[in-house]
Design a protein around this motif. Structure first.
Motif, PDB file in Angstrom:
ATOM      1  N   ARG A  48       0.651  -1.194   0.153  1.00 34.70           N
ATOM      2  CA  ARG A  48      -0.026  -0.013  -0.044  1.00 34.70           C
ATOM      3  C   ARG A  48       0.875   1.369   0.016  1.00 34.70           C
ATOM      4  O   ARG A  48       0.479   2.081  -0.900  1.00 34.70           O
ATOM      5  N   ALA A  49       1.820   1.230   0.899  1.00 31.98           N
ATOM      6  CA  ALA A  49       2.812   2.589   0.890  1.00 31.98           C
ATOM      7  C   ALA A  49       3.329   2.735  -0.399  1.00 31.98           C
ATOM      8  O   ALA A  49       3.877   3.959  -0.932  1.00 31.98           O
ATOM      9  N   TYR A  50       4.015   1.604  -0.897  1.00 31.92           N
ATOM     10  CA  TYR A  50       5.034   1.846  -2.185  1.00 31.92           C
ATOM     11  C   TYR A  50       3.870   2.373  -3.368  1.00 31.92           C
ATOM     12  O   TYR A  50       4.325   3.150  -4.188  1.00 31.92           O
ATOM     13  N   THR A  51       2.598   1.825  -3.548  1.00 26.69           N
ATOM     14  CA  THR A  51       1.640   2.130  -4.286  1.00 26.69           C
ATOM     15  C   THR A  51       1.300   3.487  -4.291  1.00 26.69           C
ATOM     16  O   THR A  51       1.305   4.355  -5.245  1.00 26.69           O
ATOM     17  N   ASP A  52       0.994   4.056  -3.014  1.00 26.66           N
ATOM     18  CA  ASP A  52       0.742   5.361  -2.891  1.00 26.66           C
ATOM     19  C   ASP A  52       1.894   6.316  -3.075  1.00 26.66           C
ATOM     20  O   ASP A  52       1.798   7.373  -3.538  1.00 26.66           O
ATOM     21  N   TYR A  53       3.297   5.819  -2.788  1.00 25.21           N
ATOM     22  CA  TYR A  53       4.405   6.843  -2.961  1.00 25.21           C
ATOM     23  C   TYR A  53       4.546   6.790  -4.597  1.00 25.21           C
ATOM     24  O   TYR A  53       4.665   8.058  -5.158  1.00 25.21           O
ATOM     25  N   LEU A  54       4.261   5.838  -5.159  1.00 27.26           N
ATOM     26  CA  LEU A  54       4.620   6.060  -6.705  1.00 27.26           C
ATOM     27  C   LEU A  54       3.296   6.516  -7.522  1.00 27.26           C
ATOM     28  O   LEU A  54       3.498   7.307  -8.286  1.00 27.26           O
ATOM     29  N   GLU A  55       2.094   6.461  -6.771  1.00 27.59           N
ATOM     30  CA  GLU A  55       1.095   7.325  -7.576  1.00 27.59           C
ATOM     31  C   GLU A  55       1.273   8.641  -7.191  1.00 27.59           C
ATOM     32  O   GLU A  55       0.807   9.683  -8.187  1.00 27.59           O
ATOM     33  N   TYR A  66      10.759  -1.896  -7.758  1.00 26.68           N
ATOM     34  CA  TYR A  66      11.512  -3.042  -7.332  1.00 26.68           C
ATOM     35  C   TYR A  66      10.930  -3.630  -5.904  1.00 26.68           C
ATOM     36  O   TYR A  66      10.420  -4.737  -5.807  1.00 26.68           O
ATOM     37  N   GLU A  67      10.973  -2.928  -4.944  1.00 19.36           N
ATOM     38  CA  GLU A  67      10.504  -3.311  -3.829  1.00 19.36           C
ATOM     39  C   GLU A  67       8.988  -3.592  -3.632  1.00 19.36           C
ATOM     40  O   GLU A  67       8.477  -4.170  -2.842  1.00 19.36           O
ATOM     41  N   LEU A  68       8.201  -2.631  -4.435  1.00 24.37           N
ATOM     42  CA  LEU A  68       6.859  -3.095  -4.593  1.00 24.37           C
ATOM     43  C   LEU A  68       6.584  -4.431  -5.057  1.00 24.37           C
ATOM     44  O   LEU A  68       5.629  -5.243  -4.695  1.00 24.37           O
ATOM     45  N   ALA A  74       3.492  -7.952 -10.263  1.00 21.81           N
ATOM     46  CA  ALA A  74       4.841  -8.010 -10.021  1.00 21.81           C
ATOM     47  C   ALA A  74       5.748  -8.499 -11.064  1.00 21.81           C
ATOM     48  O   ALA A  74       6.907  -8.228 -11.072  1.00 21.81           O
ATOM     49  N   ALA A  75       5.361  -9.685 -11.640  1.00 24.55           N
ATOM     50  CA  ALA A  75       5.943 -10.375 -12.675  1.00 24.55           C
ATOM     51  C   ALA A  75       6.304  -9.435 -13.836  1.00 24.55           C
ATOM     52  O   ALA A  75       7.244  -9.354 -14.248  1.00 24.55           O
ATOM     53  N   GLN A  76       5.182  -8.702 -14.234  1.00 22.77           N
ATOM     54  CA  GLN A  76       5.381  -7.698 -15.278  1.00 22.77           C
ATOM     55  C   GLN A  76       6.564  -6.727 -14.769  1.00 22.77           C
ATOM     56  O   GLN A  76       7.459  -6.540 -15.502  1.00 22.77           O
TER      57      GLN A  76
END
Length: 168
Positions: A19-26, A42-44, A58-60
């Motif tokens: 959730r936190a990585y998705t939020d950061y990237l968005e 990568y970490e997401l 993740a695979a993509q």
């Protein structure tokens, strides 16, 4: 936001990290911005593998990172992790794709740690055939292994081939 994601990642709280990585990237990585965008992607992907959620995404991501990677050892590791993510979808077509990727890592990088991890994943899937002799790498002697299990987070990272991260 990135630091929050790193804390969750470090604690092994995969859902929180996702959730936190998705939020950061968005918020920060749109249009190529964001100081930690590359590391976050990568970490997401690793957090999604750990959470066993959105593993196809993740695979993509891992596949894209592998295509751009110049260092062979890193490319081998990213391809092996991409295969792990595909395997975790549990979709027969994706598992077959994972098996093909595991075999390609073994064929292209036979002396790498990623090849050993791929061979172990193939053995776990019961899919090592006699036609690919390189897949039959020497087995780890379990009698010499410490019978204690690693903490859950470290064990997950080790199981998917991220031993350096598991040591932290």
């Amino acid at each position: 936001h990135y630091r929050l994601a790193r804390i969750e990642y470090g604690r092994g709280n995969w859902e929180g990290a996702e959730r936190a990585y998705t939020d950061y990237l968005e918020r920060y990585a749109r249009g190529g911005g964001g100081k930690y965008a590359g590391a976050s992607r990568y970490e997401l992907a690793i957090a999604r593998i750990g959470a066993k959620e959105r593993t196809e995404d993740a695979a993509q991501t891992l596949g894209q990172l592998a295509k751009r990677e110049r260092r062979a050892s890193r490319r081998a590791s990213l391809t092996e992790l991409e295969a792990v993510a595909l395997e975790l979808t549990h979709e027969p077509a994706r598992v077959r794709e994972a098996i093909a990727k595991y075999r390609s890592v073994i064929d292209e990088f036979p002396l790498s740690f990623a090849a050993r991890a791929s061979a172990a994943r193939l053995r776990a899937l019961g899919d090592v055939d006699g036609s690919n002799a390189r897949a039959e790498l020497p087995r780890f002697d379990t009698l010499l292994a410490d019978p204690l299990r690693l903490p859950e987070k470290a064990q997950l990272l080790a199981d998917i081939g991220l031993h350096t991260d598991a040591e932290r």
